[in-house]
Design a protein around this motif. Structure first.
Motif, PDB file in Angstrom:
ATOM      1  N   THR A   1      34.371  38.117  43.764  1.00  0.00           N
ATOM      2  CA  THR A   1      32.914  38.013  43.632  1.00  0.00           C
ATOM      3  C   THR A   1      32.477  37.301  42.357  1.00  0.00           C
ATOM      4  O   THR A   1      31.280  37.153  42.129  1.00  0.00           O
ATOM      5  CB  THR A   1      32.282  39.418  43.651  1.00  0.00           C
ATOM      6  OG1 THR A   1      32.825  40.202  42.567  1.00  0.00           O
ATOM      7  CG2 THR A   1      32.567  40.116  44.970  1.00  0.00           C
TER       8      THR A   1
ATOM      9  N   LYS B   1      35.512  32.383  41.823  1.00  0.00           N
ATOM     10  CA  LYS B   1      36.789  32.502  41.128  1.00  0.00           C
ATOM     11  C   LYS B   1      37.033  31.361  40.146  1.00  0.00           C
ATOM     12  O   LYS B   1      38.112  31.267  39.573  1.00  0.00           O
ATOM     13  CB  LYS B   1      37.967  32.575  42.107  1.00  0.00           C
ATOM     14  CG  LYS B   1      37.914  33.716  43.102  1.00  0.00           C
ATOM     15  CD  LYS B   1      39.159  33.707  43.969  1.00  0.00           C
ATOM     16  CE  LYS B   1      39.096  34.810  45.018  1.00  0.00           C
ATOM     17  NZ  LYS B   1      40.285  34.788  45.901  1.00  0.00           N
TER      18      LYS B   1
ATOM     19  N   GLN C   1      39.142  39.656  40.641  1.00  0.00           N
ATOM     20  CA  GLN C   1      40.063  40.286  41.586  1.00  0.00           C
ATOM     21  C   GLN C   1      39.375  40.574  42.919  1.00  0.00           C
ATOM     22  O   GLN C   1      39.985  40.451  43.992  1.00  0.00           O
ATOM     23  CB  GLN C   1      40.630  41.576  40.996  1.00  0.00           C
ATOM     24  CG  GLN C   1      41.659  42.253  41.889  1.00  0.00           C
ATOM     25  CD  GLN C   1      42.322  43.449  41.225  1.00  0.00           C
ATOM     26  OE1 GLN C   1      41.906  43.879  40.142  1.00  0.00           O
ATOM     27  NE2 GLN C   1      43.353  43.987  41.845  1.00  0.00           N
ATOM     28  N   ASN C   2      38.084  40.933  42.871  1.00  0.00           N
ATOM     29  CA  ASN C   2      37.340  41.255  44.088  1.00  0.00           C
ATOM     30  C   ASN C   2      36.823  40.014  44.813  1.00  0.00           C
ATOM     31  O   ASN C   2      36.248  40.125  45.904  1.00  0.00           O
ATOM     32  CB  ASN C   2      36.159  42.177  43.761  1.00  0.00           C
ATOM     33  CG  ASN C   2      36.608  43.549  43.292  1.00  0.00           C
ATOM     34  OD1 ASN C   2      37.729  43.961  43.570  1.00  0.00           O
ATOM     35  ND2 ASN C   2      35.737  44.251  42.581  1.00  0.00           N
TER      36      ASN C   2
ATOM     37  N   TRP D   1      46.899  40.995  37.995  1.00  0.00           N
ATOM     38  CA  TRP D   1      45.623  41.650  37.744  1.00  0.00           C
ATOM     39  C   TRP D   1      45.713  42.754  36.693  1.00  0.00           C
ATOM     40  O   TRP D   1      44.807  42.907  35.870  1.00  0.00           O
ATOM     41  CB  TRP D   1      45.066  42.205  39.060  1.00  0.00           C
ATOM     42  CG  TRP D   1      44.867  41.153  40.094  1.00  0.00           C
ATOM     43  CD1 TRP D   1      45.555  41.004  41.261  1.00  0.00           C
ATOM     44  CD2 TRP D   1      43.922  40.069  40.045  1.00  0.00           C
ATOM     45  NE1 TRP D   1      45.105  39.905  41.950  1.00  0.00           N
ATOM     46  CE2 TRP D   1      44.105  39.309  41.229  1.00  0.00           C
ATOM     47  CE3 TRP D   1      42.959  39.662  39.123  1.00  0.00           C
ATOM     48  CZ2 TRP D   1      43.344  38.175  41.526  1.00  0.00           C
ATOM     49  CZ3 TRP D   1      42.193  38.537  39.408  1.00  0.00           C
ATOM     50  CH2 TRP D   1      42.387  37.809  40.581  1.00  0.00           C
TER      51      TRP D   1
ATOM     52  N   ARG E   1      37.431  42.241  36.877  1.00  0.00           N
ATOM     53  CA  ARG E   1      37.144  43.043  38.074  1.00  0.00           C
ATOM     54  C   ARG E   1      36.552  42.169  39.177  1.00  0.00           C
ATOM     55  O   ARG E   1      36.978  42.218  40.337  1.00  0.00           O
ATOM     56  CB  ARG E   1      36.183  44.178  37.713  1.00  0.00           C
ATOM     57  CG  ARG E   1      35.785  45.062  38.889  1.00  0.00           C
ATOM     58  CD  ARG E   1      34.669  46.031  38.511  1.00  0.00           C
ATOM     59  NE  ARG E   1      33.443  45.336  38.163  1.00  0.00           N
ATOM     60  CZ  ARG E   1      32.574  44.864  39.058  1.00  0.00           C
ATOM     61  NH1 ARG E   1      32.813  44.998  40.359  1.00  0.00           N
ATOM     62  NH2 ARG E   1      31.475  44.263  38.664  1.00  0.00           N
ATOM     63  N   GLN E   2      35.571  41.345  38.816  1.00  0.00           N
ATOM     64  CA  GLN E   2      34.932  40.497  39.816  1.00  0.00           C
ATOM     65  C   GLN E   2      35.888  39.424  40.339  1.00  0.00           C
ATOM     66  O   GLN E   2      35.872  39.086  41.531  1.00  0.00           O
ATOM     67  CB  GLN E   2      33.690  39.832  39.216  1.00  0.00           C
ATOM     68  CG  GLN E   2      32.566  40.790  38.901  1.00  0.00           C
ATOM     69  CD  GLN E   2      31.245  40.068  38.728  1.00  0.00           C
ATOM     70  OE1 GLN E   2      30.876  39.236  39.546  1.00  0.00           O
ATOM     71  NE2 GLN E   2      30.530  40.373  37.660  1.00  0.00           N
TER      72      GLN E   2
END
Length: 510
Positions: free
Chosen positions: A379, A399, A376-377, A315, A373-374
């Motif tokens: 979303t 993803k 990794q989260n 990441w 960012r999304q």
């Protein structure tokens, strides 16, 4: 230059010969096992003799087969290199049962040079291209040629500097030196460096090319592990083997190499820097902060490889990769053009003008950074639109790359990696870097209600040509349906989902 002069002096002392005012004296040992067999086994055409051969095989180091090859050798070219067993690069390669081929490069007369490579059955990238076409990375080579032609000799009489990070077999370093530039090249893999060193000697360019056996990183004085493939695409060798070609199934070699930072190694202006480091680009640029901030690096030609970090879900590196491009624009003042496929870019005559490139903008890169960012989260592209739940391709979109990426990002426009050109100052505008319109499957300024691509390349997500995609995946890649009986309903429902605000990756950032 001082270290190069000391090396040359050491070479002269080892040989017991002299070289005054650049005039080489013959240095011949005839120690080649095949010496005096009537065939020049040094990988060079015999001067004064016509040969119908397109390539030569090299089984002897320069200066070890002079009676067969003729007295066309410099003292510097016949000296063993850094191998501890005191053999030259060909001796080193032969000890590893590696074949050496030499061919005249298919380049303009001003660039004429011989290039050493290996059996393309072993190396399916650089060596395959060289064996088939006499060229390596035609498009970027044309950019380098245009950038450097007539600019290597400065008005003050000095030579402009080119920095080659990840030099591999040395193709771009040879182009730069043949045009008269000084070159500092970093190549940590002994296998590649052997071919590179031999080509330098073969073309008499020792005084212009300084090869440094180091990894370039954001941290200096570290010992770093590199993994080198034994077959397939040799050029995928890299840090920790993150991008190494595993398809060929051959044994891989692990080596440990010391690292340096560019800001510690280079303290002067640079006309062109080439970076090809298999996903390690962010680290190279991070370690060049002092160079980029205190000196002018006019051009950076880079292989940009976000897919390497993505493959391993690293990441920090995934975020640092587009962050690097953001910093090159906002902190260091570069404009960035997307070269893309080097075989297709500038396929005409070498003297033809360079075509304009689409621009990588900050407006694109904010989506690249937000996608990481999304991702990794968990979303990214979530939740899937309910209107499309009946279609298998839309049930597990979270993803998903490239389909789940923002179509306004730079990353949406290509697959695993691509090539870019960063320029500033005199290298902006004709005849150098010319820009036209932003990158992205969608224009970053398109409204949130837009779904289907309208880019001039007619590419869908991941740089996949719409006309090559099967109808059942066209809509998922933002390509208009070509067969209504297959994907017409999906296309209609996708447009309904966008209009209702249910297409998560259609978001627009302020």
């Amino acid at each position: 230059m001082q270290s190069g002069l000391l090396l040359a002096l050491g070479i002269v002392l080892q040989l017991g010969t002299l070289c005054w005012a650049g005039i080489p004296y013959e240095a011949c040992s005839n120690t080649c096992p095949k010496a005096k067999n009537g065939i020049c086994d040094e990988g060079r055409p015999v001067q004064g003799k016509t040969s119908h051969l397109l390539l030569w095989m090299a089984t002897c180091d320069l200066g070890t087969d002079c009676d067969d090859c003729g007295p066309y050798i410099t003292a510097a070219a016949s000296v063993p290199w850094e191998d501890p067993r005191n053999v030259g690069p060909i001796g080193f390669l032969r000890s590893r049962d590696v074949q050496v081929r030499v061919m005249q490069a298919a380049v303009p007369p001003a660039l004429k040079f011989s290039f050493a490579y290996t059996d393309p059955a072993a190396d399916s990238d650089v060596s395959r291209h060289m064996d088939d076409t006499g060229l390596v990375e035609r498009g970027i080579s044309a950019v380098a040629y245009t950038l450097l032609k007539g600019r290597c000799l400065r008005p003050d009489g000095g030579r402009s500097l080119v920095v080659d990070v990840g030099a591999n077999f040395g193709w771009f370093s040879l182009i730069a030196a043949r045009l008269g530039c000084r070159v500092i090249a970093f190549e940590p893999v002994p296998l590649f460096r052997s071919f590179f060193t031999f080509s330098v000697h073969l073309n008499g360019l020792e005084g212009l090319i300084d090869i440094r056996p180091r990894v370039v990183s954001h941290e200096g004085s570290k010992t770093m592990k590199m993994v080198v493939p034994g077959a397939g695409i040799w050029g995928t060798a890299g840090i920790d083997g993150l991008n190494v070609d595993t398809r060929a199934g051959a044994a891989r070699e692990e080596i440990e190499v010391p690292s340096v930072r560019l800001e510690d190694e280079i303290k002067e202006d640079v006309l062109m820097m080439k970076v090809d480091v298999e996903g390690w680009e962010w680290s190279v640029i991070a370690g060049a902060a002092g160079l980029l901030g205190n000196y002018t690096v006019e051009n950076i030609l880079m292989e940009y490889s976000p897919g390497v970090a993505e493959r391993h879900y690293k990441w920090d590196a995934m975020a640092a990769t587009p962050g690097m491009l953001r910093d090159l624009i906002s902190k260091y003042g570069y404009s960035i053009g997307h070269i893309g496929d080097t075989d297709k870019h500038h396929a005409g005559d070498w003297e033809d003008p360079l075509p304009p490139l689409r621009e990588v903008t900050l407006n694109n890169l904010k989506y690249d950074i937000d996608d990481v960012r999304q991702w990794q989260n968990g979303t990214m592209a979530c939740p899937p639109p309910p209107e499309l739940a009946k279609f298998a391709a839309w049930r597990h979109v979270c993803k998903g790359s490239p389909e789940g990426l923002s179509p306004r990002s730079f990353r949406s426009e290509f697959g695993f990696n691509t090539n870019i050109w960063c320029a500033k100052g005199a290298s902006l505008g004709a005849p150098y870097l010319q820009l036209q319109g932003p990158v992205g499957v969608l224009n970053p300024n398109d409204p949130p209600a837009k779904f289907f691509q309208t880019n001039p390349l007619d590419y869908g997500m991941g740089g996949r040509p719409c006309y090559h995609l099967a109808p059942d995946v066209q809509v998922r890649h933002r390509c208009k349906c070509s067969k209504p009986e297959v994907c017409g309903e999906e296309e209609s429902l996708a447009l309904q989902a966008v209009a209702a605000g249910h297409m998560a990756q259609n978001y627009v950032l302020p």
